[in-house]
Scaffold this motif. Structure first.
Motif, PDB file in Angstrom:
ATOM      1  N   GLY A 171     -16.725  68.814 -12.075  1.00 47.90           N
ATOM      2  CA  GLY A 171     -15.904  69.233 -13.198  1.00 47.90           C
ATOM      3  C   GLY A 171     -16.116  68.384 -14.440  1.00 47.90           C
ATOM      4  O   GLY A 171     -15.464  68.598 -15.460  1.00 47.90           O
ATOM      5  N   VAL A 172     -17.027  67.417 -14.365  1.00 48.95           N
ATOM      6  CA  VAL A 172     -17.246  66.552 -15.524  1.00 48.95           C
ATOM      7  C   VAL A 172     -17.677  67.405 -16.718  1.00 48.95           C
ATOM      8  O   VAL A 172     -18.464  68.342 -16.580  1.00 48.95           O
ATOM      9  N   ARG A 173     -17.125  67.065 -17.886  1.00 49.46           N
ATOM     10  CA  ARG A 173     -17.437  67.855 -19.079  1.00 49.46           C
ATOM     11  C   ARG A 173     -18.379  67.076 -19.979  1.00 49.46           C
ATOM     12  O   ARG A 173     -18.015  66.043 -20.530  1.00 49.46           O
ATOM     13  N   PRO A 174     -19.620  67.579 -20.149  1.00 56.66           N
ATOM     14  CA  PRO A 174     -20.539  66.895 -21.065  1.00 56.66           C
ATOM     15  C   PRO A 174     -20.098  67.100 -22.518  1.00 56.66           C
ATOM     16  O   PRO A 174     -19.693  68.198 -22.903  1.00 56.66           O
ATOM     17  N   VAL A 175     -20.173  66.037 -23.279  1.00 55.17           N
ATOM     18  CA  VAL A 175     -19.825  66.074 -24.702  1.00 55.17           C
ATOM     19  C   VAL A 175     -20.997  65.451 -25.465  1.00 55.17           C
ATOM     20  O   VAL A 175     -21.379  64.312 -25.190  1.00 55.17           O
ATOM     21  N   CYS A 176     -21.575  66.216 -26.379  1.00 53.85           N
ATOM     22  CA  CYS A 176     -22.752  65.748 -27.119  1.00 53.85           C
ATOM     23  C   CYS A 176     -22.538  65.949 -28.600  1.00 53.85           C
ATOM     24  O   CYS A 176     -21.803  66.840 -29.017  1.00 53.85           O
ATOM     25  N   GLY A 177     -23.251  65.186 -29.403  1.00 49.61           N
ATOM     26  CA  GLY A 177     -23.303  65.478 -30.828  1.00 49.61           C
ATOM     27  C   GLY A 177     -24.144  66.711 -31.089  1.00 49.61           C
ATOM     28  O   GLY A 177     -25.004  67.083 -30.270  1.00 49.61           O
ATOM     29  N   ALA A 178     -23.904  67.334 -32.240  1.00 52.76           N
ATOM     30  CA  ALA A 178     -24.734  68.479 -32.631  1.00 52.76           C
ATOM     31  C   ALA A 178     -26.176  68.035 -32.855  1.00 52.76           C
ATOM     32  O   ALA A 178     -27.078  68.865 -32.919  1.00 52.76           O
ATOM     33  N   ASN A 179     -26.388  66.745 -32.948  1.00 55.84           N
ATOM     34  CA  ASN A 179     -27.731  66.198 -33.173  1.00 55.84           C
ATOM     35  C   ASN A 179     -28.440  65.837 -31.873  1.00 55.84           C
ATOM     36  O   ASN A 179     -29.537  65.279 -31.900  1.00 55.84           O
TER      37      ASN A 179
ATOM     38  N   LEU B   3     -30.230  68.141 -23.202  1.00 51.56           N
ATOM     39  CA  LEU B   3     -28.875  67.918 -22.660  1.00 51.56           C
ATOM     40  C   LEU B   3     -28.227  69.228 -22.220  1.00 51.56           C
ATOM     41  O   LEU B   3     -27.811  69.355 -21.055  1.00 51.56           O
ATOM     42  N   PRO B   4     -28.117  70.234 -23.099  1.00 50.46           N
ATOM     43  CA  PRO B   4     -27.560  71.505 -22.599  1.00 50.46           C
ATOM     44  C   PRO B   4     -28.409  72.120 -21.483  1.00 50.46           C
ATOM     45  O   PRO B   4     -27.881  72.720 -20.546  1.00 50.46           O
ATOM     46  N   ARG B   5     -29.723  71.938 -21.572  1.00 49.68           N
ATOM     47  CA  ARG B   5     -30.573  72.504 -20.510  1.00 49.68           C
ATOM     48  C   ARG B   5     -30.282  71.817 -19.171  1.00 49.68           C
ATOM     49  O   ARG B   5     -30.277  72.458 -18.122  1.00 49.68           O
ATOM     50  N   ALA B   6     -30.060  70.513 -19.200  1.00 49.79           N
ATOM     51  CA  ALA B   6     -29.760  69.795 -17.958  1.00 49.79           C
ATOM     52  C   ALA B   6     -28.417  70.250 -17.384  1.00 49.79           C
ATOM     53  O   ALA B   6     -28.268  70.398 -16.167  1.00 49.79           O
ATOM     54  N   ALA B   7     -27.435  70.475 -18.261  1.00 47.00           N
ATOM     55  CA  ALA B   7     -26.122  70.938 -17.787  1.00 47.00           C
ATOM     56  C   ALA B   7     -26.280  72.288 -17.079  1.00 47.00           C
ATOM     57  O   ALA B   7     -25.720  72.515 -15.999  1.00 47.00           O
ATOM     58  N   TRP B   8     -27.053  73.167 -17.690  1.00 46.69           N
ATOM     59  CA  TRP B   8     -27.331  74.469 -17.076  1.00 46.69           C
ATOM     60  C   TRP B   8     -27.995  74.282 -15.707  1.00 46.69           C
ATOM     61  O   TRP B   8     -27.581  74.868 -14.696  1.00 46.69           O
TER      62      TRP B   8
ATOM     63  N   GLY C 160     -25.630  73.088 -12.980  1.00 44.95           N
ATOM     64  CA  GLY C 160     -24.404  73.848 -12.731  1.00 44.95           C
ATOM     65  C   GLY C 160     -23.174  73.222 -13.352  1.00 44.95           C
ATOM     66  O   GLY C 160     -22.060  73.434 -12.858  1.00 44.95           O
ATOM     67  N   LEU C 161     -23.347  72.467 -14.421  1.00 46.69           N
ATOM     68  CA  LEU C 161     -22.208  71.853 -15.115  1.00 46.69           C
ATOM     69  C   LEU C 161     -21.755  72.752 -16.266  1.00 46.69           C
ATOM     70  O   LEU C 161     -22.514  73.602 -16.733  1.00 46.69           O
ATOM     71  N   PRO C 162     -20.542  72.547 -16.763  1.00 45.10           N
ATOM     72  CA  PRO C 162     -20.114  73.311 -17.935  1.00 45.10           C
ATOM     73  C   PRO C 162     -21.036  73.030 -19.123  1.00 45.10           C
ATOM     74  O   PRO C 162     -21.611  71.934 -19.229  1.00 45.10           O
ATOM     75  N   GLU C 163     -21.149  74.005 -19.974  1.00 42.86           N
ATOM     76  CA  GLU C 163     -21.948  73.827 -21.188  1.00 42.86           C
ATOM     77  C   GLU C 163     -21.366  72.668 -22.000  1.00 42.86           C
ATOM     78  O   GLU C 163     -20.150  72.540 -22.126  1.00 42.86           O
ATOM     79  N   PRO C 164     -22.199  71.800 -22.559  1.00 42.36           N
ATOM     80  CA  PRO C 164     -21.661  70.662 -23.310  1.00 42.36           C
ATOM     81  C   PRO C 164     -20.829  71.099 -24.510  1.00 42.36           C
ATOM     82  O   PRO C 164     -21.159  72.065 -25.190  1.00 42.36           O
ATOM     83  N   VAL C 165     -19.772  70.366 -24.728  1.00 39.18           N
ATOM     84  CA  VAL C 165     -18.985  70.535 -25.947  1.00 39.18           C
ATOM     85  C   VAL C 165     -19.723  69.820 -27.067  1.00 39.18           C
ATOM     86  O   VAL C 165     -20.152  68.676 -26.899  1.00 39.18           O
ATOM     87  N   THR C 166     -19.895  70.503 -28.175  1.00 40.57           N
ATOM     88  CA  THR C 166     -20.661  69.930 -29.282  1.00 40.57           C
ATOM     89  C   THR C 166     -19.730  69.337 -30.330  1.00 40.57           C
ATOM     90  O   THR C 166     -18.838  70.012 -30.835  1.00 40.57           O
ATOM     91  N   VAL C 167     -19.969  68.078 -30.626  1.00 42.70           N
ATOM     92  CA  VAL C 167     -19.189  67.370 -31.647  1.00 42.70           C
ATOM     93  C   VAL C 167     -20.018  67.352 -32.929  1.00 42.70           C
ATOM     94  O   VAL C 167     -21.228  67.118 -32.879  1.00 42.70           O
ATOM     95  N   PRO C 168     -19.393  67.615 -34.070  1.00 46.40           N
ATOM     96  CA  PRO C 168     -20.163  67.678 -35.315  1.00 46.40           C
ATOM     97  C   PRO C 168     -20.916  66.378 -35.622  1.00 46.40           C
ATOM     98  O   PRO C 168     -20.461  65.282 -35.279  1.00 46.40           O
ATOM     99  N   ALA C 169     -22.060  66.564 -36.261  1.00 48.65           N
ATOM    100  CA  ALA C 169     -22.852  65.429 -36.732  1.00 48.65           C
ATOM    101  C   ALA C 169     -23.280  65.749 -38.155  1.00 48.65           C
ATOM    102  O   ALA C 169     -24.449  65.992 -38.434  1.00 48.65           O
ATOM    103  N   PRO C 170     -22.319  65.755 -39.074  1.00 50.22           N
ATOM    104  CA  PRO C 170     -22.579  66.300 -40.410  1.00 50.22           C
ATOM    105  C   PRO C 170     -23.678  65.557 -41.164  1.00 50.22           C
ATOM    106  O   PRO C 170     -24.440  66.172 -41.893  1.00 50.22           O
TER     107      PRO C 170
END
Lengths: 493, 493
Positions: free
Chosen positions: B206-214, B219-224, B227-237
């Motif tokens: 159930g661990v939730r990956p959290v990544c920057g938009a950068n 990272l999202p490919r590894a989560a897929w 079988g982990l949830p898709e990473p939550v993307t944090v802005p990197a303006p």
């Protein structure tokens, strides 16, 4: 300090020449210092010599002698697969021509994640992987309907929604429309992982892996990695998967199923009854993967190829040319009958395969692997296939299979040794008659510790056996007789 | 037909010598035929030449000239990272000494899945990976309590129940008890996959990956994959992860969390604010992974190392020495602060690490990787570290960072070019002043098609930029000025 020379560019070959001489000399002196198939003294002695040779991993100032020193130490402490008594594992002695070709891959350093890092290497990979897929499936794929579709690729949708252009069709990365394809991998383990992944994407995460008890350990490990249910194990009482037990398992278990059969077991070199298994899978609508990491090499042999009958019925096939293909590691492949399955690997990264670049004709390579940066391991394979031809490669396969029969004959004729069975591939299992398992394990470890021989071990029929995996085409009958003498001469525990 | 020669054994070096001469000659003639950083004519022209050179992938009879022919074709069709105008990607020109060392790995062909296939190579890997882990974490790990325990390793229990002896403790494979460790990987992508896997095993699926938009696309490919949830993307303006946005995300989202920060973004070579991110993770009890595939090389530079402050707070760190380490692919690493995390990778296969063999002192290597057969990529790294020393390697890092500043100066001073920002690492983003995105994309493709230069592309601040990733320590100021002239001289679409 002046900048050290690079391996490519106009000065590259010139810079490499003296360094390669250093390497060859150090391989020679290190091998001579070792003297046998592996270093004597066991792990502690080897570790001490390496620690002494390394001294400081990252010293403040560099040492121009480091190349010679470390290559000598590695060669002195190697288990040399070209020694006829190094015969434990699916650990082949690589051909000199393959190793030489591999140098060019390292020097040019192409990376197969985008065309502009590997213009020629990406095309070479496409040609060679397709040709090897044809070896498995023939020119016309059996059973891959022209418009058979799979479930939507969860991979693509989960992190990058496919556009309308993502429908299967002519695709530079995957080649002509419906022809079988193959992916280059780091070995049988990655190929098996990919096979399970493609099954998960085609059939959903509820797919139930079903393996023989003789299957490679990488199958349950891949299921764990991918979040799939633990594989259901079907008995393999004689070392091969029992078709009746498979039929019963598929009848009892809710599907969808992914059945994995093995063509060349690691423990005994046995081939599961592929035609029967394929028929059962067809009856039950189960997907079939065949792990032919070891046995796949028989495809090159006119004499032995028939043992792989039924292979072309598999949805996916693991091949591994660092076993019966005499490549240095890594030389794995996953052949895929229906290339549409590979849409599950489609992946987007704007800096590597932007839509407008792809539309402008730049090949999109990211879907060929789960890795990103990736060296062209296919070069050495391409050079080997072209240098030896089918005749030359087939001859090597025939030789090692003949060696196995010869060794089995010698064991059979030996009054103090027991043979497990006639070999199917190039693996021979034997043991001192009447010995207990501890003695068998002791013989192996004693020969290892003395530096005399590298033999493997297998538990089969409730007993522990010594395993000789014969992959060295240059082994002689005298070498085989000598190996048995070593076993015979080992003092009791 | 006589058996072709092998690469190792007493005859190996002798057999390799003339073949290596062939390879060096073909690298030379192929490179000369190319003439520039990449072949002209685009994908179709390159593919046609390769198809002509290959002709038949697996002919009936072999061709002794195949090695020369295919290496020549690969060199002629390469994008040569040693050319100063080949500057698109994190695709470094390898050092000659590293490539020479890599030849020894291919020739001896050790496989790191069991001690009896790699006695010396396995010890060398242990020494070098530990030393590199110390570069990241220092001698005393920060925050790894002496008996910090992780969740039960689901991997071990799912397919091989750990016995009472599996409790963390002195372990030959993982080294001294509590010291940080590192695993050798095929690159940053596999390192990131492993980081997510270790987080899954420590914290549950159930661990939730959290990544920057950068963050890197792996990272999202590894989560897929896992079988982990898709990473939550944090802005990197501004191209780096925004700490305030991370704090908000961790406050809002249910945990447990795995935060991934980036030290050296692929698009712009930027480093996330690691100390702030580490503090936020600590506050929220989040696990922290840092992808330092690009920026990790700064560890070797006295001048630039300070930019990685905060790195040692990460639970895991991706390094990749085929970027700022001048290794041929593959040279990835995953550094792990608490080696107990690695118990999740423990794995059992009787033919490789039988309990009685392990008890008798044979090192158990299977837990060092998800691969089974595995070549010692660590050899070339070991030789490079020892040959150059920290001083030599740090000088290379300093050189390419200085080149980036020089190029930024030239762009800044150029009336028709716009600079995105001063470089942090060795990446420079620029574009013709006032050009639209289509023109920027056209310039890149035009230079590729002409065979004049390999430049990258990055979308940032809503606009497309040309990207120069400078990894060639031998590039000169004139080379940089010439590269800008090529861009300037490109005819409009």
């Amino acid at each position: 300090m002046s900048t050290p020379p690079l391996a490519s560019g106009p000065e590259g070959p010139h810079a490499l020449r003296p360094l390669l001489t250093t390497v060859l000399d150090a391989l020679h002196t290190g091998g001579r210092a070792r003297g046998g198939p592996l270093p004597a003294g066991g792990p502690d002695a080897v570790a001490a010599r390496i620690r002494e040779a390394v001294a400081d991993v990252l010293p403040e100032e560099g040492d121009p002698d480091a190349l010679r020193r470390l290559v000598h130490a590695l060669a002195e402490g190697a288990a040399d697969p070209a020694h006829p008594w190094c015969a434990a594992h699916l650990h082949c002695p690589p051909l000199a021509v393959a190793v030489a070709a591999d140098l060019a891959a390292s020097a040019l350093n192409p990376s197969l994640d985008s065309w502009d890092q590997a213009p020629a290497a990406s095309e070479l990979e496409e040609l060679v992987t397709r040709a090897l897929a044809r070896e498995v499936y023939g020119e016309t794929p059996s059973g891959a309907g022209p418009h058979r579709r799979t479930a939507p690729p969860r991979g693509a949708t989960s992190h990058d929604a496919p556009g309308p252009d993502d429908a299967p069709g002519p695709d530079h990365a995957l080649g002509p429309d419906h022809a079988p394809a193959a992916l280059a991998t780091t070995g049988g383990t990655e190929s098996n992982q990919l096979a399970l992944l493609l099954a998960r994407e085609a059939l959903g995460a509820g797919v139930r892996p079903v393996c023989g008890a003789n299957a490679h350990h990488s199958l349950p490990r891949a299921a764990w990695l991918l979040g799939l249910p633990e594989p259901v194990t079907v008995p393999a009482p004689a070392g091969t998967l029992d078709p009746a037990a498979l039929d019963a398992a598929l009848t009892d278990l809710p599907g969808p199923h992914l059945v994995t059969a093995t063509a060349g077991t690691t423990d005994a070199g046995l081939i599961d009854p592929l035609p029967e298994i394929a028929a059962i899978c067809s009856t039950h609508g189960a997907r079939l993967h065949v792990d032919a990491a070891y046995g796949g090499g028989l495809l090159f042999s006119t004499r032995h190829r028939h043992k792989l009958a039924g292979l072309s019925a598999a949805d996916t096939v693991t091949l591994d040319l660092h076993k019966l293909g005499w490549q240095p590691v890594a030389a794995g492949l996953l052949a895929v009958r229906d290339p549409h399955d590979l849409t599950a690997l489609h992946h987007h990264a704007d800096y590597l395969n932007a839509d407008d670049d792809t539309e402008a004709g730049l090949p999109d390579l990211l879907g060929r692997s789960l890795r990103t940066t990736r060296r062209p391991d296919i070069l050495k394979t391409a050079v080997t296939l072209a240098t030896l031809g089918r005749t030359g490669l087939g001859a090597l396969v025939d030789q090692v299979c003949a060696h196995a029969h010869r060794l089995a004959d010698l064991v059979d004729a030996h009054p103090a040794l027991e043979l497990h069975d006639r070999p199917t591939l190039s693996t021979v299992l034997f043991r001192p008659t009447g010995a207990d398992d501890d003695t068998v394990a002791h013989i192996r470890r004693h020969l290892l510790h003395q530096g005399h021989a590298v033999l493997g071990r297998t538990r089969l029929d409730g007993r522990l056996w010594l395993k000789a995996t014969l992959l060295n085409p240059r082994t002689t009958p005298d070498d085989l007789a000598g190996l048995l003498k070593l076993v015979e001469g080992t003092p009791p525990p």
